[in-house]
Design an enzyme around this catalytic site. Structure first.
Site: not given
Length: 311
Positions: A279-282
């Site tokens: 799940h996208a995360h920065i």
């Protein structure tokens, strides 16, 4: 809107001594249409006001706008108005009604078509996933009306007011084909699965938490609320709002901790790049002088032997 339109028409006719042209009535309607007034207030701020102020023609104090010419004579006012009218009319002669293509409705959308399109959308923007609780939802013509697009259900998609206003009339992307997944059961970073107590900050489509296994003190993760695999599959809005939240958090962290002298910002995309939660995360990682003996190379340390690249 019959509660507004019918009494407004009667009042306008009374004020016109009982008789008025359709054009005169339309002018009366525009004056009372708050959405139109808000639209043009926004257009004025974004373009003519900004450009004319930059070129020293006008000045602005709050909502008050003034020419910087000083007091004009009667003759000067007449000459300026004549020149402005000439410029406008030259452009209208050149372009005709196409100037307002983006505002003209060739065929109004019927109530039944509107309902069906909204129902199929699930009450969400086809591009960013926003709901009516976040911002108004519009019906957008996939093939623009100016390009011959019809007001039929197969050519209509639901976009939120923000996405619809920024979509150009040359864009015919059918955003309904983009698969929208709000959440994936069991995903640790889906907003519906996150304990609200650990959410540090929210910003529309994204939120932030502290990393459970921080690289340094103050290590944050900025995550889209919608389930999306990585940075490259985030929508433009999600990326933009993610960047806005990074800026807010960076400033806040710097103010709270004066030992911070730098930051690493990045994301892992794919298993080979070290991504473990899909799940996208920065990552927003504060850095301090001396927190590692050899900081040179920064994110190049993803492959340690490539970190030092010489002079």
């Amino acid at each position: 809107m019959s509660h507004i339109y019918q009494p407004l028409m009667i009042r306008s006719l009374v004020e016109a001594d009982g008789t008025a042209t359709i054009r005169q009535l339309a002018h009366a309607f525009i004056i009372q249409d708050e959405s139109q007034l808000k639209y043009y207030e926004d257009r004025i701020k974004k373009m003519p006001l900004r450009i004319l102020k930059k070129n020293g023609v006008i000045d602005r104090q709050g909502d008050l706008v003034a020419l910087k010419t000083g007091k004009l004579t009667f003759e000067q006012r007449a000459q300026i108005k004549m020149l402005c009218d000439q410029k406008m009319q030259e452009f209208i002669v050149k372009r005709g009604l196409s100037i307002w293509d983006y505002r003209l409705l060739d065929t109004p959308v019927s109530g039944s078509v509107y309902y069906e399109a909204m129902k199929e959308s699930g009450g969400r923007c086809a591009l960013c996933g926003a709901t009516k609780d976040e911002r108004p939802l519009d019906l957008d013509h996939i093939i623009p009306r100016s390009k011959g697009g019809k007001s039929t259900k197969d050519n209509l998609q639901v976009l939120c007011s923000r996405c619809n206003r920024t979509k150009g009339n040359k864009d015919d992307t059918d955003f309904r084909k983009l698969k929208q997944i709000d959440s994936l059961p069991g995903c640790k970073f889906c907003f519906t699965e996150i304990n609200p107590a650990i959410v540090v900050e929210e910003h529309n489509s994204v939120f932030a938490i502290l990393d459970k296994y921080p690289v340094s003190e103050g290590h944050h993760l900025i995550i889209p609320k919608r389930h999306v695999a990585d940075w490259f599959t985030m929508t433009t809005q999600e990326r933009r709002e993610g960047e806005e939240l990074i800026r807010v958090l960076k400033k806040r962290i710097e103010i709270a901790d004066k030992t911070i002298t730098g930051f690493n910002v990045g994301m892992n995309t794919g298993e080979s790049a070290g991504q473990t939660i899909f799940h996208a995360h920065i990552h927003l990682i504060p850095r301090r002088d001396g927190d590692t003996p050899h900081p040179r190379g920064g994110v190049r340390g993803a492959i340690p032997e490539k970190m030092d690249y010489g002079d």
